[in-house]
Design a protein around this motif. Sequence first.
Motif, PDB file in Angstrom:
ATOM      1  N   VAL A   1       0.853  -1.185   0.158  1.00 25.76           N
ATOM      2  CA  VAL A   1      -0.239  -0.074  -0.089  1.00 25.76           C
ATOM      3  C   VAL A   1       1.021   1.260   0.104  1.00 25.76           C
ATOM      4  O   VAL A   1       0.644   2.328  -0.709  1.00 25.76           O
ATOM      5  CB  VAL A   1      -1.141  -0.015   1.171  1.00 25.76           C
ATOM      6  CG1 VAL A   1      -1.788   1.256   1.265  1.00 25.76           C
ATOM      7  CG2 VAL A   1      -1.991  -1.199   0.994  1.00 25.76           C
ATOM      8  N   GLN A   2       1.868   1.207   0.730  1.00 28.96           N
ATOM      9  CA  GLN A   2       2.731   2.460   0.729  1.00 28.96           C
ATOM     10  C   GLN A   2       3.605   2.461  -0.655  1.00 28.96           C
ATOM     11  O   GLN A   2       3.661   3.657  -1.117  1.00 28.96           O
ATOM     12  CB  GLN A   2       4.027   2.302   1.770  1.00 28.96           C
ATOM     13  CG  GLN A   2       3.450   2.393   3.270  1.00 28.96           C
ATOM     14  CD  GLN A   2       4.447   2.041   4.325  1.00 28.96           C
ATOM     15  OE1 GLN A   2       5.013   0.893   4.203  1.00 28.96           O
ATOM     16  NE2 GLN A   2       5.144   2.976   5.146  1.00 28.96           N
ATOM     17  N   GLU A   3       3.719   1.514  -1.289  1.00 27.53           N
ATOM     18  CA  GLU A   3       4.251   1.393  -2.744  1.00 27.53           C
ATOM     19  C   GLU A   3       3.329   2.274  -3.532  1.00 27.53           C
ATOM     20  O   GLU A   3       3.773   2.991  -4.338  1.00 27.53           O
ATOM     21  CB  GLU A   3       4.808  -0.188  -3.095  1.00 27.53           C
ATOM     22  CG  GLU A   3       5.689  -0.245  -4.329  1.00 27.53           C
ATOM     23  CD  GLU A   3       7.040   0.649  -3.966  1.00 27.53           C
ATOM     24  OE1 GLU A   3       7.683   1.108  -4.634  1.00 27.53           O
ATOM     25  OE2 GLU A   3       7.690   0.379  -2.764  1.00 27.53           O
ATOM     26  N   LEU A   4       2.102   1.685  -3.377  1.00 23.68           N
ATOM     27  CA  LEU A   4       1.081   2.266  -4.232  1.00 23.68           C
ATOM     28  C   LEU A   4       0.754   3.704  -4.025  1.00 23.68           C
ATOM     29  O   LEU A   4       0.441   4.447  -5.035  1.00 23.68           O
ATOM     30  CB  LEU A   4      -0.392   1.798  -3.839  1.00 23.68           C
ATOM     31  CG  LEU A   4      -1.693   2.274  -4.278  1.00 23.68           C
ATOM     32  CD1 LEU A   4      -1.682   2.261  -6.059  1.00 23.68           C
ATOM     33  CD2 LEU A   4      -2.867   1.695  -3.823  1.00 23.68           C
ATOM     34  N   LYS A   5       0.964   4.208  -2.893  1.00 23.85           N
ATOM     35  CA  LYS A   5       0.915   5.616  -2.601  1.00 23.85           C
ATOM     36  C   LYS A   5       1.896   6.418  -3.091  1.00 23.85           C
ATOM     37  O   LYS A   5       1.807   7.427  -3.680  1.00 23.85           O
ATOM     38  CB  LYS A   5       1.097   5.980  -1.032  1.00 23.85           C
ATOM     39  CG  LYS A   5       1.145   7.263  -0.653  1.00 23.85           C
ATOM     40  CD  LYS A   5      -0.366   7.848  -0.688  1.00 23.85           C
ATOM     41  CE  LYS A   5      -0.240   9.330  -0.069  1.00 23.85           C
ATOM     42  NZ  LYS A   5      -1.372  10.081  -0.343  1.00 23.85           N
ATOM     43  N   LYS A   6       3.199   5.821  -3.267  1.00 22.95           N
ATOM     44  CA  LYS A   6       4.151   6.599  -4.013  1.00 22.95           C
ATOM     45  C   LYS A   6       3.996   6.588  -5.762  1.00 22.95           C
ATOM     46  O   LYS A   6       4.113   7.688  -6.257  1.00 22.95           O
ATOM     47  CB  LYS A   6       5.720   5.500  -3.979  1.00 22.95           C
ATOM     48  CG  LYS A   6       6.254   5.814  -2.794  1.00 22.95           C
ATOM     49  CD  LYS A   6       7.604   4.860  -2.856  1.00 22.95           C
ATOM     50  CE  LYS A   6       7.912   4.341  -1.628  1.00 22.95           C
ATOM     51  NZ  LYS A   6       9.006   3.339  -1.774  1.00 22.95           N
ATOM     52  N   LEU A   7       3.130   5.408  -6.379  1.00 21.98           N
ATOM     53  CA  LEU A   7       3.131   5.443  -7.657  1.00 21.98           C
ATOM     54  C   LEU A   7       1.720   6.218  -7.749  1.00 21.98           C
ATOM     55  O   LEU A   7       1.495   6.862  -9.011  1.00 21.98           O
ATOM     56  CB  LEU A   7       2.468   4.024  -7.955  1.00 21.98           C
ATOM     57  CG  LEU A   7       3.624   3.044  -7.953  1.00 21.98           C
ATOM     58  CD1 LEU A   7       3.183   1.774  -8.088  1.00 21.98           C
ATOM     59  CD2 LEU A   7       4.676   3.092  -8.966  1.00 21.98           C
TER      60      LEU A   7
END
Length: 209
Positions: free
Chosen positions: A28-34
């Motif tokens: 989810v944190q990776e999604l937030k970056k994207l």
Amino acid sequence: MDNSKRTVVVTGFEPFGEHTINASWVAVQELKKLGLGKDIDLHVYEVPVEYQAVQSLVPSLWNQYHPQLVVHVGVSGMATTVTLEKCGRNHGYKGLDNSRFCPHSQCCIEGGPDCIDSVIDMESVCKRVTASGLGVAVSVSKDAGRYLCDFTYYTSLYLSRGRSAFVHVPPIGKPYNEVDLGRALQAIVQEMLDLLDQAEGKIHCQHVH
């Protein structure tokens, strides 16, 4: 506030049991970056692995943001694919949470239906993401596991009349890294939003005639 923007809330879970790093929150944190593109206001939350915390947090997310969609993400040690959950179940919660608690009634919402389906057609999302050549395997499931994942999903489905989704991810490195999982979540959430738009388009067309 820009009213043309739509709001999406995506949650992951804190560590529990053998999951000392919870792949769901990492993804989810990776999604937030994207991000989900400039038209989508994305908010992410880390959910405690506690039934009582979920019972207060999930309604507060719906009340605070009035989101178009809420997507909950959880980790499954048994999963080898990114798994889209079709429904949440109300009964059978016997597993103790991180504070050694489980609901006395062993259910999410007393008097609620046994099972609530998401309004999103998960088979369709699965087909579209698979066809996009992302390189991450996606599958569909009807059993979110009767623990905090299922409990959160059912609670969210109940409050939103089905405008929620749940995605299970495998642990990091088994076989996907965090970047793969973030990209998979991005593709999945974008397809879900497209399907919701199409469904709403049809409803509006019916009103016009």
